[in-house]
Motif scaffolding. Structure first.
Motif, PDB file in Angstrom:
ATOM      1  N   GLY A 238      16.226 -10.826  44.878  1.00 47.12           N
ATOM      2  CA  GLY A 238      14.821 -10.604  45.209  1.00 47.12           C
ATOM      3  C   GLY A 238      14.011 -11.882  45.101  1.00 47.12           C
ATOM      4  O   GLY A 238      14.442 -12.883  44.514  1.00 47.12           O
ATOM      5  N   GLN A 239      12.821 -11.832  45.638  1.00 49.66           N
ATOM      6  CA  GLN A 239      11.914 -12.983  45.629  1.00 49.66           C
ATOM      7  C   GLN A 239      10.961 -12.863  44.446  1.00 49.66           C
ATOM      8  O   GLN A 239       9.822 -12.418  44.562  1.00 49.66           O
ATOM      9  N   MET A 240      11.464 -13.268  43.287  1.00 50.73           N
ATOM     10  CA  MET A 240      10.650 -13.212  42.075  1.00 50.73           C
ATOM     11  C   MET A 240      11.241 -14.168  41.050  1.00 50.73           C
ATOM     12  O   MET A 240      12.399 -14.611  41.164  1.00 50.73           O
ATOM     13  N   LEU A 241      10.465 -14.466  40.043  1.00 50.18           N
ATOM     14  CA  LEU A 241      10.872 -15.335  38.947  1.00 50.18           C
ATOM     15  C   LEU A 241      10.725 -14.579  37.635  1.00 50.18           C
ATOM     16  O   LEU A 241       9.705 -13.922  37.392  1.00 50.18           O
ATOM     17  N   LEU A 242      11.782 -14.657  36.806  1.00 48.96           N
ATOM     18  CA  LEU A 242      11.780 -13.949  35.531  1.00 48.96           C
ATOM     19  C   LEU A 242      11.818 -14.950  34.387  1.00 48.96           C
ATOM     20  O   LEU A 242      12.427 -16.027  34.489  1.00 48.96           O
ATOM     21  N   LEU A 243      11.180 -14.582  33.306  1.00 48.30           N
ATOM     22  CA  LEU A 243      11.190 -15.401  32.107  1.00 48.30           C
ATOM     23  C   LEU A 243      12.402 -15.062  31.236  1.00 48.30           C
ATOM     24  O   LEU A 243      13.046 -14.036  31.406  1.00 48.30           O
ATOM     25  N   LYS A 244      12.673 -15.949  30.288  1.00 43.51           N
ATOM     26  CA  LYS A 244      13.806 -15.727  29.392  1.00 43.51           C
ATOM     27  C   LYS A 244      13.590 -14.484  28.536  1.00 43.51           C
ATOM     28  O   LYS A 244      14.534 -13.732  28.248  1.00 43.51           O
ATOM     29  N   GLU A 245      12.361 -14.225  28.141  1.00 41.59           N
ATOM     30  CA  GLU A 245      12.061 -13.052  27.314  1.00 41.59           C
ATOM     31  C   GLU A 245      12.319 -11.755  28.078  1.00 41.59           C
ATOM     32  O   GLU A 245      12.764 -10.755  27.494  1.00 41.59           O
ATOM     33  N   GLN A 246      12.052 -11.773  29.376  1.00 43.48           N
ATOM     34  CA  GLN A 246      12.289 -10.565  30.169  1.00 43.48           C
ATOM     35  C   GLN A 246      13.781 -10.258  30.279  1.00 43.48           C
ATOM     36  O   GLN A 246      14.199  -9.101  30.218  1.00 43.48           O
ATOM     37  N   LEU A 248      16.123 -11.103  28.088  1.00 40.85           N
ATOM     38  CA  LEU A 248      16.566 -10.619  26.779  1.00 40.85           C
ATOM     39  C   LEU A 248      16.122  -9.175  26.535  1.00 40.85           C
ATOM     40  O   LEU A 248      16.849  -8.375  25.943  1.00 40.85           O
ATOM     41  N   ARG A 249      14.922  -8.863  27.001  1.00 43.13           N
ATOM     42  CA  ARG A 249      14.430  -7.496  26.841  1.00 43.13           C
ATOM     43  C   ARG A 249      15.291  -6.507  27.634  1.00 43.13           C
ATOM     44  O   ARG A 249      15.624  -5.430  27.134  1.00 43.13           O
ATOM     45  N   CYS A 250      15.680  -6.886  28.840  1.00 44.19           N
ATOM     46  CA  CYS A 250      16.530  -6.007  29.650  1.00 44.19           C
ATOM     47  C   CYS A 250      17.924  -5.867  29.040  1.00 44.19           C
ATOM     48  O   CYS A 250      18.527  -4.784  29.098  1.00 44.19           O
ATOM     49  N   SER A 251      18.441  -6.930  28.459  1.00 38.26           N
ATOM     50  CA  SER A 251      19.775  -6.845  27.839  1.00 38.26           C
ATOM     51  C   SER A 251      19.758  -5.915  26.626  1.00 38.26           C
ATOM     52  O   SER A 251      20.721  -5.168  26.390  1.00 38.26           O
ATOM     53  N   ASN A 252      18.674  -5.909  25.869  1.00 40.34           N
ATOM     54  CA  ASN A 252      18.565  -4.992  24.730  1.00 40.34           C
ATOM     55  C   ASN A 252      18.486  -3.532  25.190  1.00 40.34           C
ATOM     56  O   ASN A 252      19.061  -2.635  24.556  1.00 40.34           O
ATOM     57  N   ILE A 253      17.795  -3.298  26.297  1.00 37.61           N
ATOM     58  CA  ILE A 253      17.735  -1.936  26.843  1.00 37.61           C
ATOM     59  C   ILE A 253      19.101  -1.521  27.369  1.00 37.61           C
ATOM     60  O   ILE A 253      19.531  -0.368  27.204  1.00 37.61           O
ATOM     61  N   ALA A 254      19.831  -2.456  27.989  1.00 44.35           N
ATOM     62  CA  ALA A 254      21.147  -2.141  28.559  1.00 44.35           C
ATOM     63  C   ALA A 254      22.148  -1.774  27.477  1.00 44.35           C
ATOM     64  O   ALA A 254      23.032  -0.930  27.701  1.00 44.35           O
ATOM     65  N   VAL A 255      22.038  -2.372  26.295  1.00 45.88           N
ATOM     66  CA  VAL A 255      22.967  -2.044  25.209  1.00 45.88           C
ATOM     67  C   VAL A 255      22.861  -0.573  24.838  1.00 45.88           C
ATOM     68  O   VAL A 255      23.869   0.140  24.685  1.00 45.88           O
ATOM     69  N   VAL A 256      21.648  -0.091  24.716  1.00 48.28           N
ATOM     70  CA  VAL A 256      21.446   1.316  24.343  1.00 48.28           C
ATOM     71  C   VAL A 256      21.964   2.254  25.435  1.00 48.28           C
ATOM     72  O   VAL A 256      22.645   3.262  25.157  1.00 48.28           O
ATOM     73  N   LYS A 257      21.682   1.942  26.677  1.00 50.87           N
ATOM     74  CA  LYS A 257      22.116   2.808  27.772  1.00 50.87           C
ATOM     75  C   LYS A 257      23.633   2.820  27.919  1.00 50.87           C
ATOM     76  O   LYS A 257      24.235   3.864  28.191  1.00 50.87           O
ATOM     77  N   VAL A 258      24.283   1.660  27.751  1.00 49.37           N
ATOM     78  CA  VAL A 258      25.735   1.590  27.883  1.00 49.37           C
ATOM     79  C   VAL A 258      26.424   2.391  26.787  1.00 49.37           C
ATOM     80  O   VAL A 258      27.430   3.094  27.035  1.00 49.37           O
ATOM     81  N   MET A 259      25.910   2.337  25.563  1.00 53.75           N
ATOM     82  CA  MET A 259      26.516   3.102  24.475  1.00 53.75           C
ATOM     83  C   MET A 259      26.379   4.605  24.718  1.00 53.75           C
ATOM     84  O   MET A 259      27.307   5.377  24.451  1.00 53.75           O
ATOM     85  N   GLU A 260      25.251   5.040  25.249  1.00 53.14           N
ATOM     86  CA  GLU A 260      25.077   6.473  25.552  1.00 53.14           C
ATOM     87  C   GLU A 260      26.020   6.917  26.652  1.00 53.14           C
ATOM     88  O   GLU A 260      26.637   7.993  26.551  1.00 53.14           O
ATOM     89  N   MET A 261      26.163   6.118  27.701  1.00 54.86           N
ATOM     90  CA  MET A 261      27.049   6.497  28.796  1.00 54.86           C
ATOM     91  C   MET A 261      28.511   6.471  28.383  1.00 54.86           C
ATOM     92  O   MET A 261      29.311   7.304  28.820  1.00 54.86           O
ATOM     93  N   THR A 262      28.901   5.524  27.520  1.00 54.86           N
ATOM     94  CA  THR A 262      30.286   5.472  27.047  1.00 54.86           C
ATOM     95  C   THR A 262      30.635   6.701  26.228  1.00 54.86           C
ATOM     96  O   THR A 262      31.736   7.267  26.359  1.00 54.86           O
ATOM     97  N   GLU A 263      29.721   7.133  25.370  1.00 56.13           N
ATOM     98  CA  GLU A 263      29.962   8.361  24.600  1.00 56.13           C
ATOM     99  C   GLU A 263      30.089   9.578  25.516  1.00 56.13           C
ATOM    100  O   GLU A 263      30.918  10.458  25.278  1.00 56.13           O
ATOM    101  N   LEU A 264      29.281   9.614  26.567  1.00 53.56           N
ATOM    102  CA  LEU A 264      29.358  10.730  27.503  1.00 53.56           C
ATOM    103  C   LEU A 264      30.698  10.743  28.242  1.00 53.56           C
ATOM    104  O   LEU A 264      31.302  11.811  28.450  1.00 53.56           O
ATOM    105  N   ILE A 265      31.202   9.570  28.625  1.00 50.52           N
ATOM    106  CA  ILE A 265      32.500   9.489  29.318  1.00 50.52           C
ATOM    107  C   ILE A 265      33.629   9.924  28.390  1.00 50.52           C
ATOM    108  O   ILE A 265      34.524  10.702  28.784  1.00 50.52           O
ATOM    109  N   GLN A 266      33.617   9.455  27.162  1.00 47.43           N
ATOM    110  CA  GLN A 266      34.670   9.838  26.224  1.00 47.43           C
ATOM    111  C   GLN A 266      34.641  11.326  25.905  1.00 47.43           C
ATOM    112  O   GLN A 266      35.694  11.966  25.767  1.00 47.43           O
TER     113      GLN A 266
END
Length: 445
Positions: A238-246, A248-266
């Protein structure tokens, strides 16, 4: 064929509600849609529903030659198919830009992360290895196909079982499932994709964007991660610029979502394994939701077959004699045997006791009407036949002809139908030719 573009009013409306941190389906900005994972009757078949987005994944294997650069490793191949059945913007046999991006991201997430142990797929080094193929079919497109496809692919790989192999020298024997139990694939980890959509130059972000939200977004970031917080893949478009804080914030959200989906798959894998061990029915038909308007299905319920008697529960079950004694106390129902009942005493039906006199009168009236109608019809038939028979072919009345006229007051019995038929047959008999000729000669003389 392409989708109809959004109007300016629709685009402005979507952007305005995103500023207010609201979404069309009522979710919060960081919420996923309802997810459902179901497995088919065969091993390695998985279907994932993420809201209205549906993806089907099928894993298969075959024995092939290894690559020259890696003679001791197997092969993992990922194929994505987009058909017009999923969306009107897809064409048969031709991948769009969105389809090419989807297939490349899945290959990077599954192959480059080394989630599958490829060395365990080797049969004979440099000669024969297993080739694992993952076919992903998009059944319905309602946004965020990448996350749904990654869940379906990793679930199908974890559910797949390959045949067992025996090697004797250069001979390779592949055993069927009846001879030996198939072997599961060795997975090091489960990488899953989490998509983020950005609006207003990265000021607002949403997790799991829908189809309409993907049309108005400025850019997108996809993070491939496992439950151990290891980033396997990262891409920003996309045509946009992201900061380092953004980021890191998305990676922290992704950790929670990935753990929930992994538990659901198992959890889904354990449920399928237990049901197959117990010999229960498995497949998409059994996992389909039955509580829908277009399905003829209703919960089982107990019905009282005899009025006034309650159905006993399992805890305090009553015998047949106790039930019969309760019914006999009422006096209006008698039980003759197991499953047999009669109304009234001594097994005599008394349903028509009140209306027997009225019914007898009605039957007598109907019989009298039938007698009168039969007699009138017979009289009309006889009067219609008599003039034609009397006239004959000659002119004038003959003196020697005897004409018999039936008595009109004759009453016919309803059951005796032979008398009028005999009389009619006598009337229809014509006189002899001799009598008619002799009569004519006398007149002329």
């Amino acid at each position: 064929m392409r989708d109809t573009p959004l109007s300016n009013c629709e685009r402005e409306f979507l952007l305005d509600i995103i500023k207010e941190r609201k979404r069309l389906d009522g979710r919060q900005p960081y919420d996923y849609r309802h997810m459902k994972i179901s497995f088919g009757s065969s091993q390695g078949c998985c279907q994932v529903e993420l809201g209205q987005t549906r993806v089907l994944s099928q894993v298969s294997c075959e024995v092939t030659l290894p690559k020259l650069r890696r003679p001791t490793e197997g092969i993992l191949f990922v194929n994505v198919e987009l058909s017009p059945m999923a969306s009107a913007s897809f064409e048969q046999g031709r991948l769009t830009e969105e389809g090419v991006e989807l297939s490349r991201l899945l290959e990077r997430c599954l192959k480059e992360s080394h989630c599958v142990d490829l060395e365990s797929l080797c049969i004979i080094a440099g000669a024969k290895v297993w080739s694992i193929r993952v076919d992903i079919h998009i059944l319905n497109h309602d946004g965020n196909m990448l996350d749904c496809s990654s869940i379906a692919a990793i679930s199908a790989l974890a559910h797949f079982r390959r045949p067992d192999v025996t090697v004797k020298g250069e001979e390779v024997t592949i055993h069927t499932s009846e001879e030996r139990d198939p072997i599961p694939l060795s997975l090091h980890h489960m990488p899953l994709c989490v998509s983020f959509a950005f609006f207003h130059q990265g000021k607002y972000l949403l997790v799991d964007p829908g189809e309409l939200e993907e049309r108005v977004m400025d850019g997108k970031m996809v993070i491939g991660m496992n439950k151990h917080r290891e980033i396997c893949m990262l891409q920003i478009t996309g045509q946009m610029l992201l900061l380092k804080e953004q980021v890191l914030r998305c990676s922290n959200i992704a950790v929670v979502k990935v753990m929930e989906m992994t538990e659901l798959i198992q959890e889904a894998l354990l449920n399928d394994k237990s049901s197959r061990a117990k010999g229960l029915k498995c497949g998409f038909a059994e996992s389909a939701t039955k509580r829908k308007v277009n399905r003829t299905w209703k919960e089982a319920m107990d019905v009282n077959s005899v009025p006034g008697c309650e159905v006993p529960s399992d805890s305090d079950s009553e015998s047949d004699e106790d039930v019969e004694s309760k019914i006999s106390e009422r006096g209006d129902v008698n039980v003759l045997g197991h499953g047999v009942g009669a109304i009234g005493k001594s097994a005599v039906s008394k349903w028509f006791e009140e209306n027997t006199d009225d019914m007898e009168k009605e039957l007598e009236e109907e019989r009298n009407k039938s007698v009168h109608t039969n007699s009138s019809q017979q009289e009309k038939a006889m009067t219609a036949v008599m003039p034609a028979d009397i006239s004959g072919d000659h002119e004038g009345d003959s003196e020697e002809e005897a004409i018999q006229i039936l008595d009109k007051d004759l009453k016919l019995q309803p059951m005796e139908t032979e008398q009028p038929a005999n009389q009619l047959s006598k009337l229809k008999q014509k006189p002899d030719k001799k009598s008619s000729v002799s009569g004519g000669k006398k007149k002329r003389k």
